[in-house]
Design a protein around this motif. Structure first.
Motif, PDB file in Angstrom:
ATOM      1  N   ALA A  51       0.845  -1.199   0.000  1.00 31.54           N
ATOM      2  CA  ALA A  51       0.000   0.000   0.000  1.00 31.54           C
ATOM      3  C   ALA A  51       0.873   1.240   0.000  1.00 31.54           C
ATOM      4  N   GLY A  52       0.473   2.227  -0.801  1.00 28.61           N
ATOM      5  CA  GLY A  52       1.186   3.500  -0.811  1.00 28.61           C
ATOM      6  C   GLY A  52       1.025   4.196   0.528  1.00 28.61           C
ATOM      7  N   ARG A  53       2.038   4.966   0.908  1.00 27.18           N
ATOM      8  CA  ARG A  53       1.968   5.666   2.199  1.00 27.18           C
ATOM      9  C   ARG A  53       1.376   7.063   2.009  1.00 27.18           C
ATOM     10  N   ALA A  54       0.225   7.124   1.371  1.00 26.09           N
ATOM     11  CA  ALA A  54      -0.427   8.415   1.134  1.00 26.09           C
ATOM     12  C   ALA A  54      -1.418   8.660   2.266  1.00 26.09           C
ATOM     13  N   LEU A  55      -0.881   8.845   3.471  1.00 23.96           N
ATOM     14  CA  LEU A  55      -1.767   8.938   4.624  1.00 23.96           C
ATOM     15  C   LEU A  55      -2.628  10.195   4.583  1.00 23.96           C
ATOM     16  N   GLU A  56      -2.100  11.299   4.052  1.00 25.38           N
ATOM     17  CA  GLU A  56      -2.893  12.527   4.021  1.00 25.38           C
ATOM     18  C   GLU A  56      -3.532  12.721   2.663  1.00 25.38           C
ATOM     19  N   GLN A  57      -2.751  12.696   1.616  1.00 24.69           N
ATOM     20  CA  GLN A  57      -3.337  12.729   0.277  1.00 24.69           C
ATOM     21  C   GLN A  57      -2.372  12.129  -0.728  1.00 24.69           C
ATOM     22  N   CYS A  58      -2.922  11.689  -1.838  1.00 28.89           N
ATOM     23  CA  CYS A  58      -2.106  11.044  -2.858  1.00 28.89           C
ATOM     24  C   CYS A  58      -1.096  12.045  -3.417  1.00 28.89           C
ATOM     25  N   PRO A  59       0.180  11.641  -3.573  1.00 34.61           N
ATOM     26  CA  PRO A  59       1.172  12.574  -4.124  1.00 34.61           C
ATOM     27  C   PRO A  59       0.899  12.948  -5.575  1.00 34.61           C
ATOM     28  N   ASN A  60       0.015  12.203  -6.243  1.00 30.64           N
ATOM     29  CA  ASN A  60      -0.313  12.523  -7.634  1.00 30.64           C
ATOM     30  C   ASN A  60      -1.442  13.549  -7.762  1.00 30.64           C
ATOM     31  N   LEU A  61      -2.025  13.933  -6.622  1.00 27.14           N
ATOM     32  CA  LEU A  61      -3.102  14.920  -6.664  1.00 27.14           C
ATOM     33  C   LEU A  61      -2.483  16.315  -6.790  1.00 27.14           C
ATOM     34  N   LYS A  62      -2.862  17.030  -7.863  1.00 28.55           N
ATOM     35  CA  LYS A  62      -2.248  18.335  -8.116  1.00 28.55           C
ATOM     36  C   LYS A  62      -2.955  19.426  -7.302  1.00 28.55           C
ATOM     37  N   ASP A  63      -2.382  20.637  -7.348  1.00 30.31           N
ATOM     38  CA  ASP A  63      -2.951  21.762  -6.588  1.00 30.31           C
ATOM     39  C   ASP A  63      -4.372  22.090  -7.035  1.00 30.31           C
ATOM     40  N   ASP A  64      -4.694  21.783  -8.318  1.00 29.78           N
ATOM     41  CA  ASP A  64      -6.050  22.075  -8.800  1.00 29.78           C
ATOM     42  C   ASP A  64      -7.016  20.920  -8.517  1.00 29.78           C
ATOM     43  N   ASN A  65      -6.583  19.977  -7.646  1.00 29.08           N
ATOM     44  CA  ASN A  65      -7.409  18.828  -7.243  1.00 29.08           C
ATOM     45  C   ASN A  65      -7.687  17.854  -8.380  1.00 29.08           C
ATOM     46  N   LEU A  66      -6.891  17.920  -9.449  1.00 30.06           N
ATOM     47  CA  LEU A  66      -7.016  16.943 -10.528  1.00 30.06           C
ATOM     48  C   LEU A  66      -5.866  15.946 -10.418  1.00 30.06           C
ATOM     49  N   CYS A  67      -6.092  14.750 -10.961  1.00 32.78           N
ATOM     50  CA  CYS A  67      -5.079  13.700 -10.907  1.00 32.78           C
ATOM     51  C   CYS A  67      -3.961  14.010 -11.906  1.00 32.78           C
ATOM     52  N   GLY A  68      -2.718  13.968 -11.427  1.00 27.66           N
ATOM     53  CA  GLY A  68      -1.579  14.258 -12.289  1.00 27.66           C
ATOM     54  C   GLY A  68      -1.204  13.110 -13.212  1.00 27.66           C
ATOM     55  N   ILE A  69      -1.768  11.925 -12.987  1.00 27.61           N
ATOM     56  CA  ILE A  69      -1.432  10.770 -13.842  1.00 27.61           C
ATOM     57  C   ILE A  69      -2.730  10.103 -14.320  1.00 27.61           C
ATOM     58  N   TYR A  70      -3.725  10.942 -14.615  1.00 28.64           N
ATOM     59  CA  TYR A  70      -5.069  10.411 -14.837  1.00 28.64           C
ATOM     60  C   TYR A  70      -5.116   9.294 -15.886  1.00 28.64           C
ATOM     61  N   GLU A  71      -4.406   9.485 -17.007  1.00 26.74           N
ATOM     62  CA  GLU A  71      -4.458   8.476 -18.078  1.00 26.74           C
ATOM     63  C   GLU A  71      -3.780   7.179 -17.660  1.00 26.74           C
ATOM     64  N   GLU A  72      -2.813   7.267 -16.734  1.00 26.23           N
ATOM     65  CA  GLU A  72      -2.077   6.063 -16.292  1.00 26.23           C
ATOM     66  C   GLU A  72      -2.452   5.655 -14.869  1.00 26.23           C
ATOM     67  N   ARG A  73      -3.500   6.214 -14.326  1.00 26.39           N
ATOM     68  CA  ARG A  73      -3.830   5.924 -12.922  1.00 26.39           C
ATOM     69  C   ARG A  73      -4.062   4.425 -12.738  1.00 26.39           C
ATOM     70  N   PRO A  74      -3.722   3.919 -11.535  1.00 28.27           N
ATOM     71  CA  PRO A  74      -3.824   2.471 -11.316  1.00 28.27           C
ATOM     72  C   PRO A  74      -5.263   1.976 -11.281  1.00 28.27           C
ATOM     73  N   LEU A  75      -5.394   0.647 -11.391  1.00 28.17           N
ATOM     74  CA  LEU A  75      -6.727   0.042 -11.428  1.00 28.17           C
ATOM     75  C   LEU A  75      -7.549   0.390 -10.197  1.00 28.17           C
ATOM     76  N   VAL A  76      -6.887   0.433  -9.032  1.00 28.61           N
ATOM     77  CA  VAL A  76      -7.639   0.688  -7.807  1.00 28.61           C
ATOM     78  C   VAL A  76      -8.327   2.056  -7.878  1.00 28.61           C
ATOM     79  N   CYS A  77      -7.703   3.000  -8.594  1.00 28.35           N
ATOM     80  CA  CYS A  77      -8.329   4.311  -8.771  1.00 28.35           C
ATOM     81  C   CYS A  77      -9.433   4.245  -9.827  1.00 28.35           C
ATOM     82  N   ARG A  78      -9.232   3.404 -10.838  1.00 27.60           N
ATOM     83  CA  ARG A  78     -10.227   3.318 -11.914  1.00 27.60           C
ATOM     84  C   ARG A  78     -11.532   2.698 -11.439  1.00 27.60           C
ATOM     85  N   ILE A  79     -11.472   1.809 -10.431  1.00 21.76           N
ATOM     86  CA  ILE A  79     -12.714   1.177  -9.981  1.00 21.76           C
ATOM     87  C   ILE A  79     -13.334   1.912  -8.792  1.00 21.76           C
TER      88      ILE A  79
END
Ligand code: SF4
Length: 210
Positions: A44-72
């Motif tokens: 498990a990722g250690r994103a205890l507060e927020q995902c490091p891929n979450l940008k300042d505008d609250n959008l996913c920085g790796i949206y096209e490559e986001r992992p399956l767990v995010c896609r479901i």
């Protein structure tokens, strides 16, 4: 990255046969004392507060490559965890859309395919993940539904262990595992089942009873 390792066996299983079948499918048989147990390693990722891929505008920085767990999301990989929106981190407006995520226990076909893919990947990776644990020198597991045993390997060591683990089959079967249980009644049961127990002493993992 945190690594959670949990062990179980059929004779001490308290859930349904369907739940056992699901857990077994994502586990590896390993040796412990004079017995064998099923072992599951969770990474498990250690994103205890927020995902490091979450940008300042609250959008996913790796949206096209986001992992399956995010896609479901908000669906679960584990089919026995019900979708309870109060337990999800989604803001209230996320639940106000008219989109149907799931009805009568079935997700829409695209989501269903992703969930299936996610569960299959979980099963396919089981031996490799246990082998990575072995390459890291981890050999103590918690007992499923009793306690969590959580390791925090250094990134460089983890990457090296991933390289060494290969397809997982050899390393996973070589390691002798111990189980950390503190409750006397469960310790007695597992001792009678010839499972090797870890001592209740300070260790290089976090032990958290459930
Ligand atoms: S979708 Fe996944 S990877 Fe992207 S920001 Fe959210 S949690 Fe992180």
């Amino acid at each position: 990255m945190s690594v959670i390792v949990e062990a179980f066996d059929e004779s001490n299983w308290a859930g349904s046969s369907l739940q056992f079948s699901h857990a077994s499918g994502r586990s590896v048989t390993v040796r412990s004392g004079d017995a064998t147990v099923q072992l599951i390693a969770l990474f498990a990722g250690r994103a205890l507060e927020q995902c490091p891929n979450l940008k300042d505008d609250n959008l996913c920085g790796i949206y096209e490559e986001r992992p399956l767990v995010c896609r479901i999301y908000p669906m679960e990989i584990n089919p026995f965890i019900p979708l309870v929106k109060e337990k999800k981190a989604c803001p209230p407006e996320a639940w106000q859309s008219d989109d149907v995520i799931c009805t009568d226990g079935r997700a829409d076909s695209t989501m269903e395919a992703l969930i299936h893919q996610s569960r299959q990947a979980d099963r396919d990776d089981a031996a490799t993940k246990v082998a990575i644990c072995a390459a890291l020198g981890l050999n103590v597991a918690g007992w499923k539904d009793d306690a969590l045993v959580v390791y925090f390997p250094e990134r460089a060591r983890l990457l090296e262990a991933i390289d060494r683990a290969g397809d997982g089959s050899a390393l996973a079967s070589e390691t002798q595992w111990r189980v950390r249980v503190d409750k006397p009644s469960l310790r007695n049961r597992l001792t009678h089942a010839a499972i090797e127990l870890a001592d209740n002493e300070p260790a290089h993992y976090i032990f958290h009873e459930l």
